[in-house]
Each structure stands twice: as C-alpha cells, then as structure tokens.
Design an enzyme around this catalytic site. Structure first.
Site, PDB file in Angstrom:
ATOM      1  CE  LYS A  13     -59.195  25.657  26.689  1.00 40.56           C
ATOM      2  NZ  LYS A  13     -59.536  26.809  25.808  1.00 40.56           N
ATOM      3  NE  ARG A  88     -64.235  28.229  30.027  1.00 41.08           N
ATOM      4  CZ  ARG A  88     -64.211  27.290  29.084  1.00 41.08           C
ATOM      5  NH1 ARG A  88     -64.060  26.025  29.394  1.00 41.08           N
ATOM      6  NH2 ARG A  88     -64.339  27.626  27.826  1.00 41.08           N
ATOM      7  NE  ARG A 127     -64.030  26.669  17.612  1.00 42.20           N
ATOM      8  CZ  ARG A 127     -63.469  26.565  18.804  1.00 42.20           C
ATOM      9  NH1 ARG A 127     -62.180  26.279  18.913  1.00 42.20           N
ATOM     10  NH2 ARG A 127     -64.193  26.765  19.892  1.00 42.20           N
ATOM     11  NE  ARG A 161     -68.051  25.219  20.670  1.00 42.88           N
ATOM     12  CZ  ARG A 161     -67.098  25.364  21.565  1.00 42.88           C
ATOM     13  NH1 ARG A 161     -66.018  24.599  21.496  1.00 42.88           N
ATOM     14  NH2 ARG A 161     -67.197  26.235  22.532  1.00 42.88           N
ATOM     15  NE  ARG A 172     -66.852  30.421  23.493  1.00 45.25           N
ATOM     16  CZ  ARG A 172     -66.560  29.764  22.373  1.00 45.25           C
ATOM     17  NH1 ARG A 172     -67.121  30.107  21.233  1.00 45.25           N
ATOM     18  NH2 ARG A 172     -65.712  28.766  22.399  1.00 45.25           N
TER      19      ARG A 172
HETATM   20  P1  AMP Z   1     -65.427  25.210  25.595  1.00 43.31           P
HETATM   21  O1  AMP Z   1     -65.832  24.100  24.670  1.00 43.31           O
HETATM   22  O2  AMP Z   1     -64.368  24.813  26.567  1.00 43.31           O
HETATM   23  O3  AMP Z   1     -65.112  26.483  24.853  1.00 43.31           O
HETATM   24  O4  AMP Z   1     -66.726  25.528  26.504  1.00 43.31           O
HETATM   25  C1  AMP Z   1     -67.943  25.956  25.915  1.00 43.31           C
HETATM   26  C2  AMP Z   1     -68.811  26.625  26.968  1.00 43.31           C
HETATM   27  O5  AMP Z   1     -69.112  25.674  28.013  1.00 43.31           O
HETATM   28  C3  AMP Z   1     -68.193  27.807  27.692  1.00 43.31           C
HETATM   29  O6  AMP Z   1     -68.320  29.029  26.971  1.00 43.31           O
HETATM   30  C4  AMP Z   1     -68.995  27.819  29.002  1.00 43.31           C
HETATM   31  O7  AMP Z   1     -70.291  28.337  28.798  1.00 43.31           O
HETATM   32  C5  AMP Z   1     -69.146  26.318  29.281  1.00 43.31           C
HETATM   33  N1  AMP Z   1     -68.037  25.775  30.111  1.00 43.31           N
HETATM   34  C6  AMP Z   1     -67.151  24.801  29.746  1.00 43.31           C
HETATM   35  N2  AMP Z   1     -66.300  24.531  30.744  1.00 43.31           N
HETATM   36  C7  AMP Z   1     -66.636  25.352  31.767  1.00 43.31           C
HETATM   37  C8  AMP Z   1     -66.111  25.572  33.073  1.00 43.31           C
HETATM   38  N3  AMP Z   1     -65.058  24.881  33.545  1.00 43.31           N
HETATM   39  N4  AMP Z   1     -66.717  26.512  33.840  1.00 43.31           N
HETATM   40  C9  AMP Z   1     -67.781  27.220  33.405  1.00 43.31           C
HETATM   41  N5  AMP Z   1     -68.317  27.072  32.175  1.00 43.31           N
HETATM   42  C10 AMP Z   1     -67.761  26.147  31.363  1.00 43.31           C
END
Ligand code: AMP
Length: 214
Positions: A13, A88, A127, A161, A172
């Site tokens: 994404k 989400r 990554r 990360r 996740r």
């Molecule tokens: P991402 O970079 O999109 O994989 O997000 C990393 C982490 O941020 C996720 O595993 C969640 O802990 C948190 N996070 C990001 N976006 C959301 C969302 N829309 N709702 C809830 N948690 C989020």
C-alpha cells in the site's frame, strides 16, 4: 479524487500510495507514518500509542478517527487524498463516510491489493529503509546496488521498523483478518471495491491501479 488503498501489512500500500501521490498530485495520508512521527517526537499521542504499535495491535478507533478528521480538513487535501492504512475497522469506515457525507462528499475508489499471507511474512520480516531519505529495501528481494549504500541518496544509515519482526507480523496479520478484512464486503456492497493482484511485480500493480482510475 478520494481513494482508499486496502490490504494486509506488506501488501504494498505504501509503495503504491507513493507512486500515486507523485503521479496524481494527491495528498497521501498514511496513518502508520503519522503515528511513527508522533512516536519519534515523543508527543503525548506518541507515548500513548508506542507500546500498542510495538505489539502489532490496533490503536483505538477514537484516536485514529480524530487524527483523520483533523488531517483531511487541511488545505493540501482539498483536491482529494489517498488513504494508506485507514480505515482499518468498520467503525473507522463508518466515521469516514459520515465526515465526508457532512461535506456532500464520498470516497470514489477502494482498491484492495491482494497478497497471500505466506508471502507477506517474508516480505515484512526482511524490509528496511534508508534512515535519511526513506527509500525502501529488502534483505532478499531488493538490496542496494552497492551493499550498505542507499541507491537514492548515498547514505549508509538504515533502519528497521520495530514492528517488522516475525512475531509482531503474525499479530498484525491477525488484526488485519479479524478487524480490517470485514471492510471488503462493506465497500463491495457500496459498489466501490476493486481488487488488484499484489503478487505481481510492483510496476504491474501500479499499471492495474492506473487502469482502474482512468
Ligand atoms: P502501518 O504502517 O499501516 O502498518 O501501521 C503500523 C501500526 O500503526 C499498526 O500496526 C497499528 O498499530 C497502527 N495503525 C496505523 N493505522 C491504524 C489505524 N487506521 N487504526 C488502528 N491502528 C493503526
């Protein structure tokens, strides 16, 4: 244009959102990036969400909904936006629909980037990114041309990360399947959902997305 990119962690994404931002001049709203910036700056929000993110769980809906509500009001979102990582949950999707409907607006496209779980774990666990410019690399699939030197900016500093390890990835993915996957039928019923093959090469995924949008 208002566009949502849906897909499991590691589906691509962020990579596709970056291309679309450059190509369409839309603002890219990555909630993961926003939260990581809050953690890095040690803001009250960052301190609140740091451990949740590290564990691979989702941050509470109320925090995320407030964050997006404030962000989409800003001038750079006037012509539209690409959402990467939001919504989400069904509660987030309903709140988004409501906030847009209040302005007489709606989401135009929801694009799912589909990838098998088995591939996602390998993709995420390997990554890393350049610590200076953010260019993405991978232990197996995309090493810098000169080992240890960023292709884009020449930096020799890289970072991973804290939630990109095998144990957290499993959590996740579980969060994705239980909390986020119900968004697929939610948007399908509204006639908004389209799916692209996220296991194809990056350029092919971009081509499929472009074909949907034009
Ligand atoms: P991402 O970079 O999109 O994989 O997000 C990393 C982490 O941020 C996720 O595993 C969640 O802990 C948190 N996070 C990001 N976006 C959301 C969302 N829309 N709702 C809830 N948690 C989020």
């Amino acid at each position: 244009m208002k566009l949502i990119l849906l897909g499991a962690p590691g589906a691509g994404k962020g990579t596709q959102a970056q291309f679309l931002q450059e190509e369409l001049g839309l603002c890219k709203l990555s909630t993961g990036d926003m939260l990581r910036a809050a953690v890095a700056s040690k803001s009250p929000l960052g301190l609140q969400v740091q451990e949740i993110m590290k564990s691979g769980a989702l941050v509470p809906d109320s925090i995320m909904i407030d964050m997006i509500r404030e962000r989409i009001k800003q001038a750079d979102c006037k012509n539209g936006f690409i959402l990467d990582g939001f919504p989400r949950t069904i509660a987030q999707a309903e709140a988004l629909d409501e906030m847009l409907a209040r302005e007489g607006k709606a989401i135009d496209y929801v694009i799912e980037i589909g990838v098998d779980d088995a591939i996602l774990i390998d993709r995420i666990a390997g990554r890393y990114a350049c610590a200076r410019c953010g260019s993405g690399y991978h232990d197996k699939f995309q090493q810098p041309k000169q080992p240890g030197v960023c292709d884009a900016c020449g930096s020799t500093e890289f970072s991973r990360r804290p939630d990109d390890n095998r144990e957290t990835v499993a959590k996740r993915l579980e969060a994705y399947h239980t909390m986020t996957a119900p968004l697929l039928p939610y948007y399908k019923e509204k006639g908004k959902l389209q799916t692209v093959d996220g296991m194809a090469p990056i350029e092919e995924v971009t081509r499929q997305i472009r074909a949907i949008l034009t």
